[in-house]
Design a protein around this motif. Structure first.
Motif, PDB file in Angstrom:
ATOM      1  N   TYR A 176      43.625  35.117  33.223  1.00  0.00           N
ATOM      2  CA  TYR A 176      42.258  35.796  33.415  1.00  0.00           C
ATOM      3  C   TYR A 176      41.339  35.583  32.146  1.00  0.00           C
ATOM      4  O   TYR A 176      40.378  36.366  32.226  1.00  0.00           O
ATOM      5  CB  TYR A 176      42.443  37.223  33.997  1.00  0.00           C
ATOM      6  CG  TYR A 176      43.050  37.302  35.341  1.00  0.00           C
ATOM      7  CD1 TYR A 176      42.237  37.339  36.398  1.00  0.00           C
ATOM      8  CD2 TYR A 176      44.048  37.457  35.440  1.00  0.00           C
ATOM      9  CE1 TYR A 176      42.702  37.220  37.623  1.00  0.00           C
ATOM     10  CE2 TYR A 176      44.752  37.547  36.636  1.00  0.00           C
ATOM     11  CZ  TYR A 176      44.166  37.573  37.801  1.00  0.00           C
ATOM     12  OH  TYR A 176      44.381  37.594  39.009  1.00  0.00           O
ATOM     13  N   LYS A 184      47.112  43.177  37.030  1.00  0.00           N
ATOM     14  CA  LYS A 184      46.163  42.376  37.978  1.00  0.00           C
ATOM     15  C   LYS A 184      45.187  43.137  38.771  1.00  0.00           C
ATOM     16  O   LYS A 184      44.288  42.953  39.144  1.00  0.00           O
ATOM     17  CB  LYS A 184      46.940  41.351  38.868  1.00  0.00           C
ATOM     18  CG  LYS A 184      47.679  39.972  38.003  1.00  0.00           C
ATOM     19  CD  LYS A 184      48.167  39.149  38.901  1.00  0.00           C
ATOM     20  CE  LYS A 184      48.885  38.044  37.629  1.00  0.00           C
ATOM     21  NZ  LYS A 184      49.348  36.613  38.951  1.00  0.00           N
ATOM     22  N   SER A 185      45.940  44.167  39.630  1.00  0.00           N
ATOM     23  CA  SER A 185      45.067  44.941  40.346  1.00  0.00           C
ATOM     24  C   SER A 185      44.007  45.700  39.813  1.00  0.00           C
ATOM     25  O   SER A 185      42.813  46.094  40.164  1.00  0.00           O
ATOM     26  CB  SER A 185      45.839  46.049  41.181  1.00  0.00           C
ATOM     27  OG  SER A 185      46.364  46.983  40.204  1.00  0.00           O
ATOM     28  N   LYS A 186      44.048  45.802  38.392  1.00  0.00           N
ATOM     29  CA  LYS A 186      42.637  46.515  37.561  1.00  0.00           C
ATOM     30  C   LYS A 186      41.848  45.412  36.945  1.00  0.00           C
ATOM     31  O   LYS A 186      40.741  46.077  36.261  1.00  0.00           O
ATOM     32  CB  LYS A 186      43.427  47.270  36.441  1.00  0.00           C
ATOM     33  CG  LYS A 186      44.066  48.437  37.040  1.00  0.00           C
ATOM     34  CD  LYS A 186      43.377  49.564  37.894  1.00  0.00           C
ATOM     35  CE  LYS A 186      44.189  50.740  38.349  1.00  0.00           C
ATOM     36  NZ  LYS A 186      44.185  51.633  37.180  1.00  0.00           N
ATOM     37  N   ILE A 187      42.125  44.193  37.027  1.00  0.00           N
ATOM     38  CA  ILE A 187      41.237  43.364  36.287  1.00  0.00           C
ATOM     39  C   ILE A 187      40.060  42.876  37.451  1.00  0.00           C
ATOM     40  O   ILE A 187      40.134  42.687  38.455  1.00  0.00           O
ATOM     41  CB  ILE A 187      42.040  41.711  35.924  1.00  0.00           C
ATOM     42  CG1 ILE A 187      43.065  42.273  35.006  1.00  0.00           C
ATOM     43  CG2 ILE A 187      41.119  40.721  35.645  1.00  0.00           C
ATOM     44  CD1 ILE A 187      44.154  41.109  34.939  1.00  0.00           C
ATOM     45  N   THR A 188      38.885  42.863  36.639  1.00  0.00           N
ATOM     46  CA  THR A 188      37.625  42.576  37.397  1.00  0.00           C
ATOM     47  C   THR A 188      37.086  41.556  36.699  1.00  0.00           C
ATOM     48  O   THR A 188      37.465  41.046  35.462  1.00  0.00           O
ATOM     49  CB  THR A 188      36.782  43.706  37.554  1.00  0.00           C
ATOM     50  OG1 THR A 188      36.247  44.024  36.303  1.00  0.00           O
ATOM     51  CG2 THR A 188      37.536  45.061  38.358  1.00  0.00           C
ATOM     52  N   ASN A 189      35.824  40.974  37.081  1.00  0.00           N
ATOM     53  CA  ASN A 189      34.759  40.126  36.355  1.00  0.00           C
ATOM     54  C   ASN A 189      34.296  40.943  34.988  1.00  0.00           C
ATOM     55  O   ASN A 189      33.686  40.161  34.134  1.00  0.00           O
ATOM     56  CB  ASN A 189      33.843  39.684  37.080  1.00  0.00           C
ATOM     57  CG  ASN A 189      32.871  40.618  37.566  1.00  0.00           C
ATOM     58  OD1 ASN A 189      33.098  41.601  37.253  1.00  0.00           O
ATOM     59  ND2 ASN A 189      31.796  40.147  38.475  1.00  0.00           N
ATOM     60  N   LYS A 190      34.388  42.183  34.854  1.00  0.00           N
ATOM     61  CA  LYS A 190      34.024  42.960  33.693  1.00  0.00           C
ATOM     62  C   LYS A 190      35.181  43.105  32.674  1.00  0.00           C
ATOM     63  O   LYS A 190      34.807  43.546  31.648  1.00  0.00           O
ATOM     64  CB  LYS A 190      33.535  44.324  34.081  1.00  0.00           C
ATOM     65  CG  LYS A 190      32.291  44.206  35.019  1.00  0.00           C
ATOM     66  CD  LYS A 190      31.775  45.552  35.242  1.00  0.00           C
ATOM     67  CE  LYS A 190      30.564  45.409  36.208  1.00  0.00           C
ATOM     68  NZ  LYS A 190      29.930  46.988  36.650  1.00  0.00           N
ATOM     69  N   THR A 191      36.190  42.657  32.919  1.00  0.00           N
ATOM     70  CA  THR A 191      37.569  42.918  32.038  1.00  0.00           C
ATOM     71  C   THR A 191      37.339  42.141  30.967  1.00  0.00           C
ATOM     72  O   THR A 191      37.494  40.840  31.166  1.00  0.00           O
ATOM     73  CB  THR A 191      38.866  42.846  32.753  1.00  0.00           C
ATOM     74  OG1 THR A 191      38.849  43.712  33.998  1.00  0.00           O
ATOM     75  CG2 THR A 191      40.051  43.178  31.876  1.00  0.00           C
ATOM     76  N   GLU A 248      34.810  46.182  30.531  1.00  0.00           N
ATOM     77  CA  GLU A 248      35.829  46.971  30.845  1.00  0.00           C
ATOM     78  C   GLU A 248      37.203  46.714  30.061  1.00  0.00           C
ATOM     79  O   GLU A 248      37.287  45.463  29.490  1.00  0.00           O
ATOM     80  CB  GLU A 248      36.438  47.032  32.140  1.00  0.00           C
ATOM     81  CG  GLU A 248      35.305  47.475  33.020  1.00  0.00           C
ATOM     82  CD  GLU A 248      35.473  47.262  34.590  1.00  0.00           C
ATOM     83  OE1 GLU A 248      34.909  47.872  35.248  1.00  0.00           O
ATOM     84  OE2 GLU A 248      36.483  46.512  34.918  1.00  0.00           O
TER      85      GLU A 248
END
Length: 368
Positions: A152, A120-127, A80
């Protein structure tokens, strides 16, 4: 009949430099080296130095610049990439080109740039990366963005297509992230006579990889170490860009003067909102974008009075047919949506004459 006022005047810029551009063109023709020769190498050195960066790779256009950076970082399917909800669609397309997923973040109402408070609300482990766009010539809030990215372990890729020479906290765009993509589309502050682009970075390993990727995956003729592409900046465009680079600061200064005039003279017009430079930032005013609820009426009024104007951008990427299925049910981006409904770009070309700007200002004042 009153002479029309052009939104931008590429012809005037090229006429101003006609002799130097002609000499540069003839120099390339006389050498008959049209691909990856001395002019590209010289421009890469000069543009890297201009951006206060170590390295530069000339490429075919701004979209390819961004997509090559993503490929060089091995970002692709399953990953992502965070992008602004309000930008020219090329920012999104670069992510889609490599098979990654675009993750839009709404923008700041004050700057039109990506809102760090929402990151931050859009960050995942796929970012894997974030692409802040220095939209309209004003740098994004890179200090906040880089701080979050470091937390991150996310790559920061500047979309600097509209910000040649812009300054953020005493540093130029192109030197504010891990890498930056530039466009030299003819209407840019630094524009070629066709398509062109560049990647700037302090990461030698990255640039070396891009040198190969842009040239069929090859650093040695007929030897291909990776699957590459044909994304090279050609010699003629590089030679022309070298000429224009010498005048970029002068032309950006003129844009600054024009922007100040607009802001000073239109500040009393309570029916519109004016752009402003943020503290410790020097915009290069690629575009001067006002906002008002009666945008379409003012647009037609200016056009009727012989003043060209444009909307940047009337349809945001998340409402484009190419992406609408991904977002039509999931979420909205209220600030980006509102900007697309209210934004209007006024002429701010360096060759806009004082009398022409005065006419634009007076016409707007007479709108009501």
């Amino acid at each position: 009949m009153t002479e029309p006022i052009l939104f931008t005047n590429i012809k005037a810029a090229n006429e101003y430099l006609k002799e130097e551009i002609t000499d540069a063109f003839q120099k390339v023709v006389s050498k008959s080296q049209f691909i990856l020769g001395e002019e590209v190498e010289a421009f890469e050195r000069e543009f890297a130095a201009y951006c206060n960066a170590e390295y530069c790779s000339g490429v075919s256009n701004g979209l390819d610049a961004l997509s090559l950076i993503l490929r060089a970082y091995n970002i692709g399917k399953g990953d992502e990439v965070i992008v602004p909800a309000h930008t020219f669609i090329a920012t999104w397309l670069a992510v889609s080109y490599v098979g990654a997923t675009v993750i839009p973040v709404d923008v700041s109402d004050a700057t039109f740039n990506i809102n760090p408070e929402l990151l931050k609300s859009k960050i995942t482990n796929k970012t894997k990366a974030v692409i802040p766009v220095h939209l309209y010539g004003q740098p994004a809030d890179m200090e906040s963005i880089r701080s979050i990215a470091a937390e991150y372990n996310i790559i920061v890729i500047e979309d600097a297509a509209q910000s040649h020479g812009a300054i953020y906290h005493e540093k130029k765009t192109g030197s504010l992230g891990d890498a930056a993509g530039f466009s030299f589309y003819p209407t840019k502050n630094l524009g070629a006579l066709g398509d062109g682009g560049a990647i700037v970075s302090n990461d030698k390993e990255l640039i070396d990889k891009i040198f190969a990727l842009r040239n069929y995956g090859s650093n040695e003729k007929y030897i291909h170490d990776m699957i590459g592409y044909n994304n090279r900046l050609d010699e003629i465009q590089a030679a022309i860009l070298r000429v224009k680079l010498k005048y970029l600061d002068l032309w950006n200064d003129k844009r600054q003067t024009l922007a100040r005039n607009y802001i000073n003279e239109l500040s009393a017009c309570d029916f519109l909102s004016l752009p402003q430079e943020i503290d410790k930032v020097r915009s290069v005013w690629h575009l001067f974008v006002i906002r008002l609820n009666e945008r379409d009426e003012l647009k037609n009024y200016l056009t009727g009075n012989g003043i060209q104007n444009m909307i940047h951008y009337p349809v945001p990427p998340f409402k484009q047919q190419a992406y609408i299925q991904q977002f039509e049910r999931n979420e909205s981006f209220p600030v980006a949506s509102k900007i697309s409904e209210t934004a209007l770009s006024l002429p701010i070309c360096p060759f806009l004459e004082e009398s022409q700007q005065e006419r634009i200002i007076n016409t707007i004042k007479n709108f009501r």
